[in-house]
Structure formats: C-alpha cells, structure tokens
Design a protein around this motif. Structure first.
Motif, PDB file in Angstrom:
ATOM      1  N   LEU A 118       0.819  -1.212   0.000  1.00  0.00           N
ATOM      2  CA  LEU A 118       0.000   0.000   0.000  1.00  0.00           C
ATOM      3  C   LEU A 118       0.856   1.266   0.000  1.00  0.00           C
ATOM      4  CD1 LEU A 118      -3.028  -0.819   2.325  1.00  0.00           C
ATOM      5  CD2 LEU A 118      -2.908  -0.815  -0.155  1.00  0.00           C
ATOM      6  N   TYR A 119       1.854   1.286  -0.826  1.00  0.00           N
ATOM      7  CA  TYR A 119       2.655   2.487  -1.024  1.00  0.00           C
ATOM      8  C   TYR A 119       3.094   2.503  -2.478  1.00  0.00           C
ATOM      9  CZ  TYR A 119       6.406  -0.911  -0.270  1.00  0.00           C
ATOM     10  OH  TYR A 119       7.220  -2.018  -0.337  1.00  0.00           O
ATOM     11  N   ASP A 120       3.389   3.681  -2.982  1.00  0.00           N
ATOM     12  CA  ASP A 120       3.786   3.832  -4.377  1.00  0.00           C
ATOM     13  C   ASP A 120       5.238   3.414  -4.589  1.00  0.00           C
ATOM     14  OD1 ASP A 120       1.296   4.844  -5.113  1.00  0.00           O
ATOM     15  OD2 ASP A 120       1.882   6.915  -4.656  1.00  0.00           O
ATOM     16  N   GLY A 121       5.532   3.032  -5.815  1.00  0.00           N
ATOM     17  CA  GLY A 121       6.906   2.704  -6.180  1.00  0.00           C
ATOM     18  C   GLY A 121       7.217   1.231  -6.048  1.00  0.00           C
ATOM     19  N   VAL A 152      -1.068  -6.254   4.953  1.00  0.00           N
ATOM     20  CA  VAL A 152      -0.677  -5.121   4.119  1.00  0.00           C
ATOM     21  C   VAL A 152       0.712  -4.672   4.527  1.00  0.00           C
ATOM     22  CG1 VAL A 152      -3.039  -4.306   3.718  1.00  0.00           C
ATOM     23  CG2 VAL A 152      -1.755  -3.424   5.666  1.00  0.00           C
ATOM     24  N   GLU A 153       1.437  -4.143   3.569  1.00  0.00           N
ATOM     25  CA  GLU A 153       2.731  -3.520   3.849  1.00  0.00           C
ATOM     26  C   GLU A 153       2.569  -2.027   3.615  1.00  0.00           C
ATOM     27  OE1 GLU A 153       5.682  -5.455   1.454  1.00  0.00           O
ATOM     28  OE2 GLU A 153       5.698  -7.218   2.757  1.00  0.00           O
ATOM     29  N   VAL A 154       2.910  -1.249   4.639  1.00  0.00           N
ATOM     30  CA  VAL A 154       2.784   0.207   4.585  1.00  0.00           C
ATOM     31  C   VAL A 154       4.107   0.839   4.998  1.00  0.00           C
ATOM     32  CG1 VAL A 154       0.291   0.191   5.055  1.00  0.00           C
ATOM     33  CG2 VAL A 154       1.901   0.326   6.963  1.00  0.00           C
ATOM     34  N   LEU A 155       4.263   2.090   4.624  1.00  0.00           N
ATOM     35  CA  LEU A 155       5.441   2.823   5.058  1.00  0.00           C
ATOM     36  C   LEU A 155       5.281   3.234   6.517  1.00  0.00           C
ATOM     37  CD1 LEU A 155       6.069   5.081   1.923  1.00  0.00           C
ATOM     38  CD2 LEU A 155       7.203   2.932   2.546  1.00  0.00           C
TER      39      LEU A 155
END
Length: 127
Positions: A24-27, A69-72
């Motif tokens: 769930l983060y861009d890039g 989910v993986e988040v920053l």
C-alpha cells in the motif's frame, strides 16, 4: 457429490489465498526494514471463536483474499471488522495507529465475558 467437491475446492483455494499481502505504497517493493506489515485474520476461519478482519487502510479497500498489508512507517487509519462466531454478531472499528519500518503487527480483538462481544480491537507489535 461433484458440487460438494467443487465447494470444498473453492473453500480450500480461498483459505490458501488468504495469506496474501498487498503493498500500500507507491513505487517499487522496499526492503523489510523500511516497511511495516499489518496482519488480520482470513475472512474464512474454520473453528475460530473471534475473527478480526482488516477492511481498509487509509481509505484503500482490502480484498477478501488479503490478510496482510505492507505500509510505510508512520500514521495510518485502519477500518476493521470483529466477528464473534458464537453470536454471529460483529462490530466495526476505526483505529488510528503509528507503525515503524521493519516491524510486524497483528490485529487482536478485545472481547467481553465468555467471548459474547467484541469490545475493541488493538494493533500489537509482534517484534
């Protein structure tokens, strides 16, 4: 008999896919020490008295086959459903949390007497 076998295969496929995680983060994918992993329960859990399902993170819907989910690192808003098997009841909870890169977190239900209600949900660090 064939329909029962097909139903069992469908359930098995859903359970096997229930361990999927979503970024769930861009890039591009980042190293483990840069992201936090938040995990709930699969939507289908056989025999579990309490199920805590992650529905949204920061307004992004989470699919039924995605349990993590993986988040920053930073602050995030979680929308979580808590289901009680015995009463077939449930409740929805909004959590504002702060997570840190390199850590794993698990959603946990806070229950009332005799597992008859979900009084709250917390996010616990597993590290």
């Amino acid at each position: 008999m064939k329909s029962i076998e097909l139903s069992l295969l469908a359930i098995a496929a859903l359970l096997a896919g229930g361990c999927m995680s979503v970024q769930l983060y861009d890039g591009p994918k980042r190293d483990r020490d840069e992201v936090a992993r938040i995990t709930g329960d699969p939507v289908v859990t056989a025999g579990s008295p309490v199920t805590v399902i992650l529905r949204q993170v920061d307004g992004h819907d989470i699919g039924v086959t995605q349990t993590s989910v993986e988040v920053l690192e930073g602050k995030h808003n979680l929308l979580v459903d808590c289901r009680i098997a015995e009463t077939k009841g449930g409740s929805r909870h909004s959590l504002d949390v702060e997570v840190y890169g390199g850590r794993k977190y698990r959603l946990r239900a806070e229950t009332g007497p005799a597992l008859r209600e979900c009084t709250g949900v917390t996010l616990e660090s597993q590290d």
